[in-house]
Design an enzyme around this catalytic site. Structure first.
Site, PDB file in Angstrom:
ATOM      1  CB  ALA A  70     -24.482 -33.908 -12.230  1.00  0.00           C
ATOM      2  CB  THR A  71     -20.046 -35.669 -15.027  1.00  0.00           C
ATOM      3  OG1 THR A  71     -20.145 -34.276 -15.346  1.00  0.00           O
ATOM      4  CG2 THR A  71     -19.412 -36.394 -16.202  1.00  0.00           C
ATOM      5  CG  ASN A 151     -25.510 -25.753 -18.349  1.00  0.00           C
ATOM      6  OD1 ASN A 151     -26.335 -26.407 -18.985  1.00  0.00           O
ATOM      7  ND2 ASN A 151     -24.315 -25.451 -18.841  1.00  0.00           N
ATOM      8  CD  GLN A 179     -26.321 -25.095 -12.925  1.00  0.00           C
ATOM      9  OE1 GLN A 179     -26.537 -24.350 -11.979  1.00  0.00           O
ATOM     10  NE2 GLN A 179     -25.101 -25.289 -13.407  1.00  0.00           N
ATOM     11  CG  HIS A 200     -19.617 -28.503  -7.651  1.00  0.00           C
ATOM     12  ND1 HIS A 200     -19.399 -27.487  -8.541  1.00  0.00           N
ATOM     13  CD2 HIS A 200     -19.863 -29.608  -8.392  1.00  0.00           C
ATOM     14  CE1 HIS A 200     -19.503 -27.946  -9.773  1.00  0.00           C
ATOM     15  NE2 HIS A 200     -19.792 -29.233  -9.714  1.00  0.00           N
ATOM     16  CB  THR A 240     -13.378 -46.532  -0.475  1.00  0.00           C
ATOM     17  OG1 THR A 240     -12.614 -47.737  -0.510  1.00  0.00           O
ATOM     18  CG2 THR A 240     -13.490 -46.032   0.957  1.00  0.00           C
ATOM     19  CB  CYS A 325     -17.841 -28.564 -19.293  1.00  0.00           C
ATOM     20  SG  CYS A 325     -18.200 -29.225 -17.665  1.00  0.00           S
TER      21      CYS A 325
END
Length: 379
Positions: A70-71, A151, A179, A200, A240, A325
């Site tokens: 997402a970042t 979050n 989220q 994740h 890639t 974070c």
């Protein structure tokens, strides 16, 4: 130890790990290789994954861009629209003060380039109102960016209604759904222009995510790349393709979709069990509990320092004070501060978040007893 930090990350589902390993060690071809079967199988698998995942948004496969999470998706969405804003003179952006740093910091960068950013504070509910957003809309508003689920508090933002309202304007709408993806699936089928996702949070590996970039009618979304080299992913995310991670993301999404109803029931049942046990403590829940996902709780406990509590609990449960974070810094939560909570509460918010299968062994009464022991007697 019971894991109660699922909002930071989840364990990779063993079924997902098996799929990832297969595409790492057996069908390990590069999806860009066209001269042999390894590459052809990889390309075909990515196409199938893209088609399935796009369908979870009711989007076309070519509107899905694979990213590292997402970042990166947020950066492509926000910075990729900057050229359109500069060319058209539309340099006004609306967002909230409770966004993740992965949105706030790219927007601060745009401020340094001459964009004007409105940061709306949501008040104690932690929920930004549609009227607050629409009331700030201007002819030169390029973009609204609002997260799906906060979050830290788990509060669900009104992205569906905003998508409908903004679809009648020239303003683009971006949603950070790190989220919310999988948990509230119908919300993300709304006509949102840009949606960012990390794998994740639903049992996929770290390092893979998606950006949905929907075209409006016959008008292609005017995104410009922020990286160059290779032309993959509509030229917006060169490099890639991480085939094993993409296949893991697709498998995790399939599993989560199949198990969603049971997951939701189990998450809500665990929430009730935790709150019932905590009734013996003195606590405050932060955020509007009528608009919240079932697996995130943000609380503060009277007379208890959150960092001291984490140390006390560290052998028993894995918890956090907020975003992974920023939890290493001991400053008040920017989310709780933006909600207008006093510093004593904003500095001591504790986030509990869970996947039911990874927290089934929680002894909620033991957790409550340890907190009670730390609380001073009421005056």
């Amino acid at each position: 130890m019971t894991y109660l930090d699922a909002a930071a990350t989840t364990r990779v589902d063993p079924r997902v790990a098996e799929v990832v390993l297969h595409w790492m060690t057996e069908d390990f071809g590069n999806a860009g290789s066209r001269t042999h079967g390894y590459g052809s199988r990889a390309k075909r698998a990515v196409q199938q994954a893209r088609q399935y995942l796009a369908g979870t948004f009711d989007a076309d496969p070519d509107e899905l861009i694979f990213t590292s999470g997402a970042t990166e998706s947020n950066n492509i969405a926000l910075l990729g629209l900057a050229s359109r804003g500069e060319q058209s003179g539309r340099r006004h952006i609306i967002t909230s003060a409770i966004e993740h740093k992965a949105v706030i910091e790219p927007l601060q960068h745009l401020q340094s380039r001459g964009f004007e950013v409105d940061f709306i504070e949501p008040g104690l509910s932690g929920r930004v109102s549609v009227d607050a957003v629409m009331g700030r809309l201007r002819p030169d508003t390029l973009l609204v960016s609002l997260m799906h689920v906060n979050n830290e508090t788990g509060v669900v933002q009104p992205v569906v209604e905003l998508a409908e309202r903004l679809g009648e304007t020239q303003t683009f709408f971006h949603v950070d759904a790190a989220q919310g993806y999988g948990k509230l699936p119908q919300d993300l089928t709304a006509p949102i222009d840009l949606i960012s996702v990390s794998g994740h949070k639903i049992g996929a590996p770290k390092g893979v995510g998606m950006l949905i970039a929907r075209d409006r009618g016959f008008d292609e979304l005017p995104l410009q790349p922020i990286m160059f080299g290779g032309g993959q992913e509509r030229g917006l995310r060169p490099g890639t393709l991480a085939v094993p991670l993409i296949m893991g993301l697709a498998e995790a999404a399939k599993i989560f979709q199949k198990d969603h109803a049971q997951w939701s029931r189990s998450a809500a049942e665990l929430r009730t069990r935790i709150l019932d046990a905590l009734a013996k403590t003195r606590f405050h829940i932060h955020g509007d509990q009528d608009h919240v996902v079932p697996h995130i709780l943000n609380l503060s406990f009277d007379g208890v320092d959150a960092e001291a509590l984490i140390v006390r609990l560290k052998e028993h449960v894995a918890v956090a004070t907020g975003s992974a974070c920023t939890s290493a810094s001991y400053t008040p939560s920017h989310v709780l501060t933006a909600m207008g909570l006093p510093e004593e509460l904003a500095s001591n918010g504790l986030r509990l978040s869970w996947f039911p299968s990874q927290a089934a062994d929680l002894d909620a009464d033991e957790l409550a007893d340890m907190i009670v022991q730390m609380q001073p007697d009421p005056a």
